[in-house]
Design a protein around this motif. Structure first.
Motif, PDB file in Angstrom:
ATOM      1  N   UNK A 139      37.060  47.853  42.356  1.00 15.15           N
ATOM      2  CA  UNK A 139      37.249  46.551  41.721  1.00 15.15           C
ATOM      3  C   UNK A 139      38.725  46.183  41.628  1.00 15.15           C
ATOM      4  N   UNK A 140      39.609  47.179  41.453  1.00 15.84           N
ATOM      5  CA  UNK A 140      41.043  46.889  41.431  1.00 15.84           C
ATOM      6  C   UNK A 140      41.540  46.390  42.782  1.00 15.84           C
ATOM      7  N   UNK A 141      40.889  46.827  43.846  1.00 17.34           N
ATOM      8  CA  UNK A 141      41.302  46.444  45.194  1.00 17.34           C
ATOM      9  C   UNK A 141      40.682  45.126  45.640  1.00 17.34           C
ATOM     10  N   UNK A 142      39.385  44.959  45.379  1.00 19.61           N
ATOM     11  CA  UNK A 142      38.676  43.788  45.888  1.00 19.61           C
ATOM     12  C   UNK A 142      38.835  42.529  45.039  1.00 19.61           C
ATOM     13  N   UNK A 143      38.958  42.677  43.732  1.00 22.18           N
ATOM     14  CA  UNK A 143      38.979  41.485  42.879  1.00 22.18           C
ATOM     15  C   UNK A 143      40.196  40.582  43.080  1.00 22.18           C
ATOM     16  N   UNK A 186      39.160  38.581  45.997  1.00 21.25           N
ATOM     17  CA  UNK A 186      38.088  37.675  45.586  1.00 21.25           C
ATOM     18  C   UNK A 186      38.637  36.536  44.735  1.00 21.25           C
ATOM     19  N   UNK A 187      39.635  36.848  43.922  1.00 24.02           N
ATOM     20  CA  UNK A 187      40.238  35.825  43.076  1.00 24.02           C
ATOM     21  C   UNK A 187      40.902  34.730  43.907  1.00 24.02           C
ATOM     22  N   UNK A 188      41.408  35.078  45.084  1.00 26.66           N
ATOM     23  CA  UNK A 188      42.012  34.076  45.967  1.00 26.66           C
ATOM     24  C   UNK A 188      40.962  33.344  46.794  1.00 26.66           C
ATOM     25  N   UNK A 189      39.917  34.046  47.192  1.00 26.76           N
ATOM     26  CA  UNK A 189      38.897  33.458  48.058  1.00 26.76           C
ATOM     27  C   UNK A 189      37.928  32.565  47.266  1.00 26.76           C
ATOM     28  N   UNK A 190      37.602  32.939  46.039  1.00 33.31           N
ATOM     29  CA  UNK A 190      36.599  32.220  45.253  1.00 33.31           C
ATOM     30  C   UNK A 190      36.918  30.729  45.080  1.00 33.31           C
ATOM     31  N   UNK A 191      38.133  30.362  44.625  1.00 32.84           N
ATOM     32  CA  UNK A 191      38.399  28.914  44.481  1.00 32.84           C
ATOM     33  C   UNK A 191      38.336  28.159  45.800  1.00 32.84           C
ATOM     34  N   UNK A 192      38.782  28.784  46.880  1.00 33.28           N
ATOM     35  CA  UNK A 192      38.733  28.118  48.182  1.00 33.28           C
ATOM     36  C   UNK A 192      37.281  27.837  48.564  1.00 33.28           C
ATOM     37  N   UNK A 193      36.415  28.822  48.340  1.00 33.84           N
ATOM     38  CA  UNK A 193      34.989  28.643  48.642  1.00 33.84           C
ATOM     39  C   UNK A 193      34.372  27.556  47.773  1.00 33.84           C
ATOM     40  N   UNK A 243      39.735  32.267  36.097  1.00 37.56           N
ATOM     41  CA  UNK A 243      40.075  32.842  34.788  1.00 37.56           C
ATOM     42  C   UNK A 243      39.172  34.024  34.441  1.00 37.56           C
ATOM     43  N   UNK A 244      37.884  33.952  34.805  1.00 40.43           N
ATOM     44  CA  UNK A 244      36.955  35.043  34.505  1.00 40.43           C
ATOM     45  C   UNK A 244      37.307  36.295  35.315  1.00 40.43           C
ATOM     46  N   UNK A 245      37.669  36.122  36.566  1.00 40.47           N
ATOM     47  CA  UNK A 245      38.072  37.274  37.377  1.00 40.47           C
ATOM     48  C   UNK A 245      39.373  37.866  36.823  1.00 40.47           C
ATOM     49  N   UNK A 282      33.999  34.377  26.331  1.00 42.37           N
ATOM     50  CA  UNK A 282      33.484  33.089  25.854  1.00 42.37           C
ATOM     51  C   UNK A 282      34.624  32.116  25.576  1.00 42.37           C
ATOM     52  N   UNK A 283      35.756  32.621  25.120  1.00 40.41           N
ATOM     53  CA  UNK A 283      36.916  31.752  24.862  1.00 40.41           C
ATOM     54  C   UNK A 283      37.379  31.109  26.164  1.00 40.41           C
ATOM     55  N   UNK A 284      37.413  31.907  27.221  1.00 40.94           N
ATOM     56  CA  UNK A 284      37.809  31.364  28.529  1.00 40.94           C
ATOM     57  C   UNK A 284      36.838  30.282  28.968  1.00 40.94           C
ATOM     58  N   UNK A 285      35.548  30.513  28.757  1.00 36.81           N
ATOM     59  CA  UNK A 285      34.528  29.529  29.125  1.00 36.81           C
ATOM     60  C   UNK A 285      34.713  28.235  28.342  1.00 36.81           C
ATOM     61  N   UNK A 286      34.857  28.333  27.021  1.00 36.73           N
ATOM     62  CA  UNK A 286      35.013  27.136  26.195  1.00 36.73           C
ATOM     63  C   UNK A 286      36.301  26.385  26.515  1.00 36.73           C
ATOM     64  N   UNK A 287      37.397  27.117  26.702  1.00 39.36           N
ATOM     65  CA  UNK A 287      38.649  26.444  27.026  1.00 39.36           C
ATOM     66  C   UNK A 287      38.610  25.824  28.421  1.00 39.36           C
ATOM     67  N   UNK A 288      37.810  26.412  29.308  1.00 38.76           N
ATOM     68  CA  UNK A 288      37.692  25.875  30.654  1.00 38.76           C
ATOM     69  C   UNK A 288      36.841  24.621  30.746  1.00 38.76           C
TER      70      UNK A 288
END
Length: 191
Positions: free
Chosen positions: A136-140, A143-150, A118-120, A51-57
């Motif tokens: 999750x250690x391998x894919x995230x 995903x963290x690089x692909x998500x913002x581009x998408x 930030x959530x990822x 929630x802190x990440x959400x509020x600060x974001x």
């Protein structure tokens, strides 16, 4: 929309536009203060909370959105004044609304991209090492690089559509390009 006293007076019209902008500034700063207080309160109760990440974001984008809405509202007041000084603004309200839509889309897109990243990252630090699977250690990280581009690509297409440019040819071209890439890498992936 506006009373005749405001519509026919430069002084009253400009005064109302300034009041609208000041009210938007006060609301924006008040909202940011409330978000800061909530963030501090949550941080003392649960320091590693998502929630802190959400509020600060969202605190800066909400400020920017409310200020942009105040600027648009002030411009709407100025464009409705029927004096010689503001006559050049006649007919420009649709352009101002279109520009505001693009600004709002950019604010939303950057916010979603930033919060998603930030959530990822939070998940990788706080949860991923506790799971039994290495998936999750391998894919995230990927995903963290692909998500913002998408998110940015989608936001760009929505902004282009808000301007009035048809995005159907762009989407069709991306579909054909994706099919070509998929067919090109098919032999490589089959091995």
């Amino acid at each position: 929309m506006l009373p005749d006293l405001i519509r026919e007076s430069n002084m009253w019209g400009v005064s109302l536009a300034v009041v609208v902008l000041v009210v938007a500034l006060i609301v924006a700063l008040g909202t940011r203060l409330v978000v800061n207080i909530l963030t501090r309160r949550i941080r003392t109760q649960n320091p590693g909370s998502l929630t802190i990440i959400l509020f600060e974001g969202v605190k800066n984008p909400v400020l920017a959105f409310i200020l942009s809405l105040g600027i648009l509202s002030g411009y709407m007041v100025l464009s409705n004044i029927n004096t010689e000084l503001f006559r050049p603004l006649d007919g420009s309200l649709n352009v101002a609304i279109m520009v505001w839509k693009v600004v709002a889309i950019i604010i939303f897109t950057v916010t979603v991209g930033h919060i998603g990243d930030k959530a990822i990252g939070w998940y990788l630090i706080n949860v991923a090492h506790k799971t039994d699977s290495q998936l999750d250690d391998t894919l995230l990280p990927t995903l963290r690089r692909i998500f913002p581009i998408t998110v940015y690509a989608t936001g760009s297409l929505v902004a282009i559509d808000a301007v009035g440019i048809s995005i159907s040819p762009i989407l069709a071209g991306l579909g054909i390009g994706g099919l070509a890439v998929a067919l090109a890498v098919q032999p490589t992936l089959s091995n």
